[in-house]
Scaffold this motif. Structure first.
Motif, short mmCIF file in Angstrom:
data_model
loop_
_atom_site.label_atom_id
_atom_site.label_comp_id
_atom_site.label_asym_id
_atom_site.label_seq_id
_atom_site.Cartn_x
_atom_site.Cartn_y
_atom_site.Cartn_z
N MET A 1 0.64 -1.46 0.18
CA MET A 1 -0.09 0.05 -0.24
C MET A 1 0.75 1.03 -0.37
O MET A 1 0.60 2.18 -0.68
N TRP A 2 2.03 1.29 0.45
CA TRP A 2 3.15 2.10 1.08
C TRP A 2 3.85 2.64 -0.41
O TRP A 2 3.87 3.51 -0.81
N THR A 3 3.34 1.67 -1.64
CA THR A 3 4.45 1.50 -2.19
C THR A 3 3.51 2.22 -3.37
O THR A 3 3.53 3.81 -4.03
N ALA A 4 1.67 1.86 -3.47
CA ALA A 4 0.91 2.68 -4.19
C ALA A 4 1.23 4.29 -3.99
O ALA A 4 0.71 5.24 -5.35
N VAL A 5 1.05 4.65 -2.50
CA VAL A 5 0.41 5.96 -2.34
C VAL A 5 2.12 6.21 -3.04
O VAL A 5 1.76 8.09 -3.17
N SER A 6 3.39 5.88 -2.92
CA SER A 6 4.82 6.91 -3.01
C SER A 6 4.25 6.97 -4.57
O SER A 6 4.83 8.17 -4.90
N ILE A 7 3.92 6.26 -5.64
CA ILE A 7 3.52 6.14 -6.72
C ILE A 7 2.99 6.92 -6.74
O ILE A 7 3.14 8.13 -8.18
N VAL A 8 1.96 7.22 -6.52
CA VAL A 8 0.85 8.47 -6.63
C VAL A 8 1.37 9.82 -6.40
O VAL A 8 1.03 10.42 -7.43
N ASN A 9 2.39 10.04 -5.29
CA ASN A 9 2.76 11.14 -5.16
C ASN A 9 3.52 11.33 -5.62
O ASN A 9 3.93 12.54 -6.37
N ILE A 10 4.48 10.98 -6.08
CA ILE A 10 5.38 10.88 -7.22
C ILE A 10 4.62 11.04 -8.48
O ILE A 10 4.97 12.24 -9.43
N ALA A 11 3.86 10.39 -8.75
CA ALA A 11 3.31 11.01 -9.88
C ALA A 11 2.51 11.81 -10.37
O ALA A 11 2.74 13.35 -11.42
N ILE A 12 2.37 12.61 -9.19
CA ILE A 12 1.55 14.20 -9.01
C ILE A 12 2.37 15.14 -8.91
O ILE A 12 2.42 16.21 -9.65
N ALA A 13 3.20 14.86 -8.28
CA ALA A 13 4.93 15.82 -8.74
C ALA A 13 5.28 16.20 -9.74
O ALA A 13 5.41 16.73 -10.12
N LEU A 14 5.39 15.02 -10.29
CA LEU A 14 6.13 14.88 -11.31
C LEU A 14 5.27 15.86 -12.45
O LEU A 14 5.39 16.28 -13.49
N PHE A 15 3.28 15.50 -12.30
CA PHE A 15 2.56 16.37 -13.56
C PHE A 15 2.76 17.70 -12.79
O PHE A 15 2.60 18.80 -13.85
N GLY A 16 3.30 18.06 -11.88
CA GLY A 16 2.68 19.44 -11.06
C GLY A 16 4.14 20.02 -11.53
O GLY A 16 4.31 21.18 -11.72
#
Length: 115
Positions: A1-16
């Motif tokens: 779960m922690w990995t999925a949250v980190s991946i989504v967080n990194i994707a949002i950061a990259l999009f930002g």
């Protein structure tokens, strides 16, 4: 779960970061356009610095020309009326003169027939 949250967080950061980079690029383009417009304004101001007196002179000349043209139009209309009146008088004079000549001929014919 922690990995999925980190991946989504990194994707949002990259999009930002992607959006921020595009906004920064647009800002650079707008800054160049603003600098170019300022330079165009300065050069136009330098070129047109001495233009107001000749423009004002041209405006005065144009105003005088329009006034003279209006006067000429009025004079032309008045001349047209005078010529129309003279033409009418000429035709009336010719009709009157033509009647007199015809009546003189009739009188001459009557005198001859009486004699």
């Amino acid at each position: 779960m922690w990995t999925a949250v980190s991946i989504v967080n990194i994707a949002i950061a990259l999009f930002g970061f992607y959006v921020a980079w595009n906004v920064w690029q647009i800002g650079r383009v707008l800054a160049r356009v603003a600098d170019l417009l300022l330079e165009v304004e300065r050069s136009t101001d330098r070129v047109l610095q001495g233009a107001p007196p000749p423009i004002l002179t041209g405006q005065v000349g144009t105003r005088q020309l329009r006034y003279r043209y209006q006067l000429l139009v009025c004079y032309l209309a008045r001349l047209h009326q005078i010529l129309a009146l003279l033409n009418w008088g000429k035709r009336a004079w010719q009709r009157r003169g033509g009647r007199q000549i015809a009546s003189r001929r009739r009188l001459a014919v009557r005198r001859r027939s009486i004699e």
